[in-house]
Design a protein around this motif. Structure first.
Motif, PDB file in Angstrom:
ATOM      1  N   LEU A  34       0.808  -1.214   0.000  1.00 21.09           N
ATOM      2  CA  LEU A  34       0.000   0.000   0.000  1.00 21.09           C
ATOM      3  C   LEU A  34       0.842   1.265   0.000  1.00 21.09           C
ATOM      4  O   LEU A  34       0.455   2.272  -0.590  1.00 21.09           O
ATOM      5  N   HIS A  35       1.997   1.244   0.651  1.00 21.77           N
ATOM      6  CA  HIS A  35       2.839   2.435   0.697  1.00 21.77           C
ATOM      7  C   HIS A  35       3.300   2.815  -0.711  1.00 21.77           C
ATOM      8  O   HIS A  35       3.272   3.995  -1.078  1.00 21.77           O
ATOM      9  N   ALA A  36       3.695   1.838  -1.508  1.00 21.86           N
ATOM     10  CA  ALA A  36       4.132   2.108  -2.879  1.00 21.86           C
ATOM     11  C   ALA A  36       2.981   2.661  -3.713  1.00 21.86           C
ATOM     12  O   ALA A  36       3.167   3.592  -4.506  1.00 21.86           O
ATOM     13  N   MET A  37       1.773   2.114  -3.533  1.00 22.72           N
ATOM     14  CA  MET A  37       0.612   2.626  -4.278  1.00 22.72           C
ATOM     15  C   MET A  37       0.258   4.037  -3.823  1.00 22.72           C
ATOM     16  O   MET A  37      -0.075   4.893  -4.646  1.00 22.72           O
ATOM     17  N   HIS A  38       0.357   4.318  -2.535  1.00 20.56           N
ATOM     18  CA  HIS A  38       0.086   5.660  -2.017  1.00 20.56           C
ATOM     19  C   HIS A  38       1.038   6.672  -2.647  1.00 20.56           C
ATOM     20  O   HIS A  38       0.619   7.736  -3.102  1.00 20.56           O
ATOM     21  N   GLU A  39       2.324   6.348  -2.681  1.00 17.30           N
ATOM     22  CA  GLU A  39       3.302   7.249  -3.296  1.00 17.30           C
ATOM     23  C   GLU A  39       3.019   7.437  -4.786  1.00 17.30           C
ATOM     24  O   GLU A  39       3.129   8.545  -5.305  1.00 17.30           O
ATOM     25  N   HIS A  40       2.643   6.382  -5.461  1.00 20.85           N
ATOM     26  CA  HIS A  40       2.356   6.441  -6.892  1.00 20.85           C
ATOM     27  C   HIS A  40       1.170   7.358  -7.199  1.00 20.85           C
ATOM     28  O   HIS A  40       1.197   8.135  -8.145  1.00 20.85           O
ATOM     29  N   VAL A  41       0.141   7.274  -6.366  1.00 21.54           N
ATOM     30  CA  VAL A  41      -1.085   8.035  -6.621  1.00 21.54           C
ATOM     31  C   VAL A  41      -1.007   9.480  -6.123  1.00 21.54           C
ATOM     32  O   VAL A  41      -1.431  10.401  -6.821  1.00 21.54           O
ATOM     33  N   TYR A  42      -0.423   9.706  -4.957  1.00 23.96           N
ATOM     34  CA  TYR A  42      -0.518  11.011  -4.322  1.00 23.96           C
ATOM     35  C   TYR A  42       0.757  11.855  -4.336  1.00 23.96           C
ATOM     36  O   TYR A  42       0.676  13.072  -4.194  1.00 23.96           O
ATOM     37  N   LEU A  43       1.913  11.258  -4.466  1.00 25.60           N
ATOM     38  CA  LEU A  43       3.162  12.013  -4.388  1.00 25.60           C
ATOM     39  C   LEU A  43       3.758  12.156  -5.784  1.00 25.60           C
ATOM     40  O   LEU A  43       4.585  11.364  -6.212  1.00 25.60           O
ATOM     41  N   ARG A  44       3.317  13.185  -6.500  1.00 23.47           N
ATOM     42  CA  ARG A  44       3.739  13.392  -7.876  1.00 23.47           C
ATOM     43  C   ARG A  44       4.569  14.662  -7.997  1.00 23.47           C
ATOM     44  O   ARG A  44       4.393  15.615  -7.247  1.00 23.47           O
ATOM     45  N   ASP A  45       5.446  14.658  -8.987  1.00 23.75           N
ATOM     46  CA  ASP A  45       6.240  15.849  -9.280  1.00 23.75           C
ATOM     47  C   ASP A  45       5.394  16.854 -10.061  1.00 23.75           C
ATOM     48  O   ASP A  45       4.431  16.487 -10.731  1.00 23.75           O
ATOM     49  N   ASN A  46       5.773  18.110  -9.979  1.00 24.71           N
ATOM     50  CA  ASN A  46       5.141  19.177 -10.749  1.00 24.71           C
ATOM     51  C   ASN A  46       6.260  19.937 -11.464  1.00 24.71           C
ATOM     52  O   ASN A  46       6.635  21.024 -11.050  1.00 24.71           O
ATOM     53  N   PRO A  47       6.815  19.346 -12.516  1.00 25.99           N
ATOM     54  CA  PRO A  47       8.018  19.915 -13.125  1.00 25.99           C
ATOM     55  C   PRO A  47       7.751  21.164 -13.959  1.00 25.99           C
ATOM     56  O   PRO A  47       6.679  21.333 -14.516  1.00 25.99           O
ATOM     57  N   ALA A  48       8.750  22.004 -14.027  1.00 29.48           N
ATOM     58  CA  ALA A  48       8.747  23.136 -14.949  1.00 29.48           C
ATOM     59  C   ALA A  48       9.675  22.753 -16.082  1.00 29.48           C
ATOM     60  O   ALA A  48      10.816  22.364 -15.863  1.00 29.48           O
ATOM     61  N   GLY A  49       9.163  22.812 -17.302  1.00 33.57           N
ATOM     62  CA  GLY A  49       9.962  22.418 -18.454  1.00 33.57           C
ATOM     63  C   GLY A  49       9.367  21.201 -19.129  1.00 33.57           C
ATOM     64  O   GLY A  49       8.166  20.941 -19.035  1.00 33.57           O
ATOM     65  N   GLU A  50      10.215  20.424 -19.806  1.00 36.74           N
ATOM     66  CA  GLU A  50       9.729  19.280 -20.575  1.00 36.74           C
ATOM     67  C   GLU A  50       9.196  18.183 -19.662  1.00 36.74           C
ATOM     68  O   GLU A  50       9.820  17.827 -18.663  1.00 36.74           O
ATOM     69  N   HIS A  51       8.031  17.669 -20.036  1.00 29.37           N
ATOM     70  CA  HIS A  51       7.313  16.709 -19.194  1.00 29.37           C
ATOM     71  C   HIS A  51       6.505  15.785 -20.094  1.00 29.37           C
ATOM     72  O   HIS A  51       5.893  16.234 -21.066  1.00 29.37           O
ATOM     73  N   ARG A  52       6.494  14.477 -19.775  1.00 25.78           N
ATOM     74  CA  ARG A  52       5.671  13.517 -20.520  1.00 25.78           C
ATOM     75  C   ARG A  52       4.353  13.326 -19.778  1.00 25.78           C
ATOM     76  O   ARG A  52       4.343  13.030 -18.577  1.00 25.78           O
TER      77      ARG A  52
END
Length: 91
Positions: A34-52
């Protein structure tokens, strides 16, 4: 913003639904816990610049696209069908 769909040509972004970072395609397996799924769903980057990013063509052919876009300039440098990327990963 105009998204150059690989199959249908240029389409207005209003036809699409933005679904977040393309890294969301790489989901953790149930064995990762569950910890890995929590990080995957809720802890995302918000990059400035090129992003996929993942975009869903909701008002069109219902395809999933991976769009490489500069978040500062809105310039799109690459658009690929997500299924092609997924199939390449399996090969």
């Amino acid at each position: 913003m105009i998204i150059p769909h690989p199959l249908l040509g240029p389409r207005d972004m209003a036809e699409f639904t933005y679904l977040g970072a393309a890294s969301l395609m790489d989901r953790p397996s149930p064995e990762d816990g569950l910890h890995a799924m929590h990080e995957h769903v809720y802890l995302r980057d918000n990059p400035a610049g090129e992003h996929r990013e993942l975009w869903y063509h909701a008002q069109g052919d219902r395809s999933w696209l991976v769009v490489t876009r500069n978040t500062l300039t809105q310039e799109i440098t690459c658009v690929e069908l997500a299924r092609d990327i997924a199939l390449e990963a399996l090969a």
